[in-house]
Design a protein around this motif. Structure first.
Motif, mmCIF file in Angstrom:
data_model
loop_
_atom_site.group_PDB
_atom_site.id
_atom_site.type_symbol
_atom_site.label_atom_id
_atom_site.label_comp_id
_atom_site.label_asym_id
_atom_site.label_seq_id
_atom_site.Cartn_x
_atom_site.Cartn_y
_atom_site.Cartn_z
ATOM 1 N N ALA A 202 19.152 65.736 27.064
ATOM 2 C CA ALA A 202 17.827 65.526 26.473
ATOM 3 C C ALA A 202 17.837 64.569 25.300
ATOM 4 C CB ALA A 202 17.255 66.873 26.039
ATOM 5 N N GLY A 203 18.843 64.678 24.428
ATOM 6 C CA GLY A 203 18.825 63.833 23.245
ATOM 7 C C GLY A 203 19.216 62.397 23.505
ATOM 8 N N ALA A 204 19.745 62.095 24.702
ATOM 9 C CA ALA A 204 20.265 60.759 24.962
ATOM 10 C C ALA A 204 19.209 59.805 25.479
ATOM 11 C CB ALA A 204 21.409 60.859 25.965
ATOM 12 N N GLY A 205 18.005 60.251 25.630
ATOM 13 C CA GLY A 205 16.945 59.435 26.193
ATOM 14 C C GLY A 205 16.220 60.225 27.260
ATOM 15 N N THR A 206 15.233 59.593 27.869
ATOM 16 C CA THR A 206 14.433 60.246 28.903
ATOM 17 C C THR A 206 14.764 59.612 30.237
ATOM 18 O OG1 THR A 206 12.686 60.644 27.283
ATOM 19 C CG2 THR A 206 12.087 60.795 29.616
ATOM 20 N N PRO A 207 15.261 60.377 31.220
ATOM 21 C CA PRO A 207 15.773 59.789 32.465
ATOM 22 C C PRO A 207 14.805 58.842 33.151
ATOM 23 C CG PRO A 207 16.397 62.087 32.338
ATOM 24 C CD PRO A 207 15.485 61.837 31.167
ATOM 25 N N GLU A 208 13.497 59.154 33.144
ATOM 26 C CA GLU A 208 12.523 58.302 33.842
ATOM 27 C C GLU A 208 12.397 56.913 33.210
ATOM 28 O OE1 GLU A 208 11.718 62.456 34.906
ATOM 29 O OE2 GLU A 208 12.047 61.420 33.003
ATOM 30 N N TYR A 209 12.831 56.775 31.960
ATOM 31 C CA TYR A 209 12.709 55.492 31.255
ATOM 32 C C TYR A 209 14.077 54.916 30.876
ATOM 33 C CZ TYR A 209 7.824 56.903 30.814
ATOM 34 O OH TYR A 209 6.537 57.294 31.083
ATOM 35 N N MET A 210 15.144 55.471 31.400
ATOM 36 C CA MET A 210 16.489 55.140 30.941
ATOM 37 C C MET A 210 17.119 54.031 31.778
ATOM 38 S SD MET A 210 19.715 57.757 30.476
ATOM 39 C CE MET A 210 18.701 58.899 29.557
ATOM 40 N N ALA A 211 17.692 53.058 31.110
ATOM 41 C CA ALA A 211 18.360 51.951 31.789
ATOM 42 C C ALA A 211 19.648 52.433 32.458
ATOM 43 C CB ALA A 211 18.678 50.840 30.791
ATOM 44 N N PRO A 212 20.075 51.745 33.526
ATOM 45 C CA PRO A 212 21.293 52.170 34.223
ATOM 46 C C PRO A 212 22.515 52.258 33.308
ATOM 47 C CG PRO A 212 20.108 50.579 35.541
ATOM 48 C CD PRO A 212 19.404 50.629 34.217
ATOM 49 N N GLU A 213 22.723 51.251 32.456
ATOM 50 C CA GLU A 213 23.901 51.278 31.585
ATOM 51 C C GLU A 213 23.794 52.385 30.531
ATOM 52 O OE1 GLU A 213 20.887 48.541 29.753
ATOM 53 O OE2 GLU A 213 21.726 48.842 31.778
ATOM 54 N N GLN A 214 22.573 52.722 30.101
ATOM 55 C CA GLN A 214 22.419 53.813 29.144
ATOM 56 C C GLN A 214 22.721 55.149 29.795
ATOM 57 O OE1 GLN A 214 18.725 53.770 26.996
ATOM 58 N NE2 GLN A 214 19.093 55.724 26.006
ATOM 59 N N ALA A 215 22.343 55.294 31.060
ATOM 60 C CA ALA A 215 22.663 56.516 31.787
ATOM 61 C C ALA A 215 24.172 56.717 31.896
ATOM 62 C CB ALA A 215 22.036 56.476 33.179
ATOM 63 N N GLN A 216 24.921 55.619 31.811
ATOM 64 C CA GLN A 216 26.382 55.700 31.848
ATOM 65 C C GLN A 216 26.988 55.725 30.449
ATOM 66 O OE1 GLN A 216 28.075 53.032 35.101
ATOM 67 N NE2 GLN A 216 25.963 52.276 35.008
ATOM 68 N N MET B 19 18.542 59.749 37.041
ATOM 69 C CA MET B 19 19.475 58.771 36.483
ATOM 70 C C MET B 19 20.262 58.064 37.582
ATOM 71 S SD MET B 19 20.788 60.417 32.869
ATOM 72 C CE MET B 19 21.245 62.029 33.474
ATOM 73 N N MET B 20 20.623 58.782 38.639
ATOM 74 C CA MET B 20 21.316 58.139 39.751
ATOM 75 C C MET B 20 20.413 57.103 40.425
ATOM 76 S SD MET B 20 24.402 59.090 39.835
ATOM 77 C CE MET B 20 24.798 58.343 41.420
ATOM 78 N N MET B 21 19.120 57.405 40.517
ATOM 79 C CA MET B 21 18.193 56.437 41.091
ATOM 80 C C MET B 21 18.095 55.195 40.204
ATOM 81 S SD MET B 21 15.128 58.995 42.365
ATOM 82 C CE MET B 21 14.110 57.663 43.011
ATOM 83 N N GLN B 22 18.085 55.396 38.891
ATOM 84 C CA GLN B 22 18.044 54.242 37.984
ATOM 85 C C GLN B 22 19.239 53.331 38.225
ATOM 86 O OE1 GLN B 22 15.498 53.588 36.155
ATOM 87 N NE2 GLN B 22 14.670 55.363 35.080
ATOM 88 N N MET B 23 20.389 53.921 38.514
ATOM 89 C CA MET B 23 21.609 53.129 38.666
ATOM 90 C C MET B 23 21.756 52.496 40.042
ATOM 91 S SD MET B 23 24.503 55.334 36.574
ATOM 92 C CE MET B 23 24.072 56.950 37.225
ATOM 93 N N THR B 24 21.224 53.150 41.084
ATOM 94 C CA THR B 24 21.568 52.712 42.436
ATOM 95 C C THR B 24 20.383 52.349 43.327
ATOM 96 O OG1 THR B 24 21.573 55.008 43.252
ATOM 97 C CG2 THR B 24 23.649 54.143 42.377
#
Length: 813
Positions: A181-195, A230-235
């Motif tokens: 939760a504190g790392a950002g919001t998955p629906e708005y998160m960039a692929p590299e941020q998700a990693q 987050m997986m969708m953001q990346m792939t």
């Protein structure tokens, strides 16, 4: 982090703030409406999740991130007024942030209440404001990490981004065992941020998600779980925007796709480039004529939209600045800014944002002094000089705190993990410079004032140069700027090597790199010319550099009695006593000054307090100065008067109210300045918006009002939504006490007034006009941020937004 189970804060006190009612709750804590019990005003309090009282890592990180966020001053960033912690259990503490209370809701609520898509013009209006704020924060090396509509508050149609630094704080190593939760919001998160690798382009990706949502009514990636999203953001490939809204022009759809590229380097270089391209796409739409460059140029290429007119809806257009009055809609809880991070609106654009303040002349080159293109100039690159001599005394004993310092050559940079992240430390880039001669009495000048002749351009800085300070001996000049560097220039050596004509010096004799940028009046020389004092932004220490010794380790001054990172003061403006080894610093958001004795590093020797009569004006003192005999210290409080202390007693002996210069109830004011006369302890010059006033503090009377009739300095910008007014920047007395040099906000010239002129030219309202001005065609390409007269009066040094320092000869003798 402890359980996020909510506590009942209703009616309880956090410091001096009484919590009245819950406004909202989320993964990053709760927001409460509260009352400031001292100022009797409504504020918003962000109450963060509880932590263990012994979690020093978190408390250090919280203090650092809060100060970083508080240093961001932009009309579309919600300011932080205060922060603190409170004991909520024997082994628990709760931290909190104080902000203005905005009660009109968020952009997220506006989207949900629209019952359909927002008008395109309104969406672009909000996106433009957000882009300006994000680009500004990136120019200050600050990432948000959680850009989304819920973090964008609205007042009328004015947008404020909130929660800078909070996402980083709650996603630090302490909490990686918790949820995302504190790392950002998955629906708005960039692929590299998700990693786990957030970069500036990550915030730009989040803004592109918001743009996609505003134009289509849908989020491009949304899975059944946060992990799936987050997986969708990346792939997952991006669903074409026209699948959701067929009215979107293909050009707009393509720009959205580029903004949401999986690879950060393939996205637009700035947020504003992205939004400007969207504006062009909506305007031109499918009716745009085929562009032969279309396959060669990105939509944000300057060639692609260089001559595109703006859309016909109201849109603020700001550059990098700080405000001394409330900006945007009047915020009932927004204080007058006293932050040292105030940044200029009026002299040059942000690197990424078109400015309402145009270039001074069409023939100027952006970020390059006009004279550098002259065929008559010659370039001289000066490498680090071997010391001709060093002081006989051993290097002074140095006390080094928790910062680790790595010594090395010009490419060396020191980094240490502290307060939740890595940052640069004071890094020393070169060898000791030749020691100065003892300070001796010189003949004060100028004896025959002439229009400035540019002799040297010093081009070592990579960002705005905010400080130029002459060594008392006159041989050296110290400079500092927003590139976080302090530099030492051997002016006497360069002039001796001069073979005629103009020289450009690209490398200083010595340089140091600090953790944060250095703004105006944060650097000063000791009386003997051996030591430089430096305060950089956000940190809680004062650094003293023994400039001419072999040691590269700074002496660090910190009040060890206030070692708690939450209560530790942050030091701002710095000035050395002209008669002994004492220096004074102001304290951020406080009406007190601290006096320090050189080599006593653990605590100030005296505190000077000011009991501000207007309790509705927040605390803060700026631009502290000593009288030439060391008897008095003057400072500018947040109400823009003058306060004078007698150093011996530590008591306030005088307060001066400045004349009212404008009928506007709120103005955009970049900075103020004040300087004591070099030969009269009771004569004080200060800026008062568009004029310089000179006072006799003994008799409490106004001696002179100095201004200009130069239209370049007095002309308002065409787009002026914040009420910018003509204003004086920096001022400097000539060493003989006769002349005052100054700069103006929309001019690249130097203005000089003769205070002994018996028959000066005056304006219609009796203001004495300048005796001399120079620099329009042979000087800086942007406005002057700081200037200083050399100790003998022969030269003036000027520093500018164009990253350059110019040394001018102003004495014919």
């Amino acid at each position: 982090m402890l359980s996020q189970q909510s506590m009942d804060w209703q009616g309880r006190m956090l410091g001096r703030y009484r919590l009245l009612q819950l406004v909202g709750r989320g993964a990053m804590g709760e927001v409460w409406q509260a009352e400031d019990s001292q100022l009797r005003r409504q504020v918003a309090i962000k109450v963060l999740p509880r932590v263990l009282a012994g979690d020093v890592h978190y408390l250090n990180a919280f203090a650092y991130e809060a100060r970083t966020a508080a240093a961001l001053e932009h009309p579309h960033i919600l300011p932080i007024h205060d922060f603190g912690k409170v004991q909520t259990a024997p082994d628990e503490v709760t931290t909190y942030l104080i902000m203005p209370l905005i009660q009109s809701g968020s952009l997220n609520q506006r989207i949900r209440s629209a019952h359909g898509l927002l008008p395109v013009a309104e969406s672009l209006h909000y996106l433009k404001q957000a882009a300006q704020a994000i680009d500004y924060a990136h120019s200050r090396q600050v990432l948000h990490r959680d850009i989304k509509p819920a973090n964008m508050l609205l007042q009328q149609q004015w947008l404020f981004i909130t929660d800078f630094g909070i996402s980083k704080l709650l996603s630090s190593v302490t909490y990686r065992s918790q949820t995302h939760a504190g790392a950002g919001t998955p629906e708005y998160m960039a692929p590299e941020q998700a990693q786990g690798h957030a970069v500036a382009a990550s915030d730009r990706y989040s803004l592109a998600i918001l743009a996609y949502q505003l134009f289509t009514g849908a989020l491009p990636f949304r899975g059944d779980t946060p992990y799936a999203t987050m997986m969708m953001q990346m792939t997952s490939p991006l669903p074409p925007a026209r699948n959701f809204n067929a009215t979107i022009p293909q050009m707009v759809a393509d720009i959205l796709a580029q903004g949401l590229a999986k690879r950060p380097e393939e996205r637009p270089p700035t947020c504003l480039d992205f939004i400007t391209a969207l504006e062009r796409g909506w305007r031109d739409g499918q009716q745009a004529a085929p562009d032969p460059d279309a396959t060669l140029l990105a939509p944000w290429s300057k060639r692609s939209y260089a001559n595109v007119p703006q859309l016909p809806f109201p849109e603020p257009n700001f550059s990098q600045y700080g405000t001394q009055m409330a900006h945007g809609p009047v915020l009932p809880s927004t204080p007058l800014s006293s932050s040292p991070a105030a940044l200029s609106p009026y002299m040059r654009p942000l690197p990424v944002t078109p400015s309402p303040y145009p270039q001074h002349a069409s023939n100027y080159q952006r970020n390059q002094p006009a004279f550098l293109s002259s065929s008559n100039s010659q370039t001289l690159t000066v490498v680090d000089q071997q010391p001709e001599s060093l002081p006989a005394a051993e290097p002074k004993q140095q006390k080094v705190g928790r910062r680790a310092i790595v010594l090395g050559g010009a490419a060396t940079a020191a980094a240490v993990a502290i307060a939740g992240g890595a940052f640069l430390l004071p890094t020393f880039l070169s060898k000791p410079a030749p020691a100065p001669k003892p300070v001796t009495k010189v003949v004060s000048g100028p004896q025959k004032l002439i229009p400035g002749i540019p002799l040297l351009a010093l081009t070592g800085h990579s960002n705005d140069v905010t400080n130029v300070v002459w060594n008392p001996n006159g041989r050296y000049l110290a400079s500092a700027g927003r590139d976080t560097r302090v530099m030492l220039w051997d002016i006497e050596h360069y002039l001796k090597q001069q073979s005629g004509g103009f020289q450009t010096i690209s490398a200083p004799a010595r340089a140091w790199k600090f953790a944060n940028e250095i703004v105006e009046s944060h650097v000063g020389w000791s009386r003997d010319g051996q030591t430089l004092g430096v305060t950089d932004l956000i940190t809680t220490k004062v650094h003293l550099l023994d400039v001419f010794s072999k040691s590269n380790t700074p002496q660090e001054y910190i009040d060890t009695g206030l070692a708690d990172p939450i209560s530790a003061p942050q030091y701002d403006y710095l000035a050395w006593s002209p008669v002994n080894n004492t220096f004074v610093t102001s304290v951020t958001f406080s009406n007190k000054l601290t006096l320090w004795q050189q080599n006593k590093t653990d605590a100030p020797v005296k505190t000077l307090n000011y009991n501000q009569p207007d309790k509705d004006v927040p605390a803060g003192l700026e631009y502290v100065r000593w009288s030439f005999d060391g008897s008095f210290i003057a400072g500018i409080p947040a109400n823009f008067g003058i306060v004078i202390w007698q150093v011996k007693t530590g008591q306030v002996v005088q307060e001066i109210s400045l004349p009212v210069r404008t009928k506007q109830h709120a103005i955009l004011l970049e900075r103020s300045d004040l300087k004591y006369s070099p030969n009269d302890p009771y004569k004080l010059a200060t800026t008062d918006i568009d004029i310089v006033t000179v006072y006799n503090t003994r008799n409490k009377n106004l001696l002179l009002s100095l201004g200009t009739d130069d239209q370049e300095a007095l002309t308002l910008p065409k787009d002026n939504p914040l009420g910018w007014v003509p204003q004086v920047g920096s001022i400097s007395w000539s060493p003989n006490g006769r002349y005052i040099a100054g700069s103006y906000g929309r001019s690249n010239k130097v203005y000089i007034w003769d205070t002994r002129d018996k028959n000066p030219n005056k304006s219609r309202d009796g203001i004495q006009l300048q005796s001399l001005l120079f620099g329009k065609n042979n000087g800086h390409s942007a406005t002057i941020l700081d200037l200083a007269w050399s100790p003998d009066g022969h030269y003036i040094a000027t520093a500018s937004f164009d990253k350059t320092i110019i040394i001018w000869k102003v004495d014919a003798v």
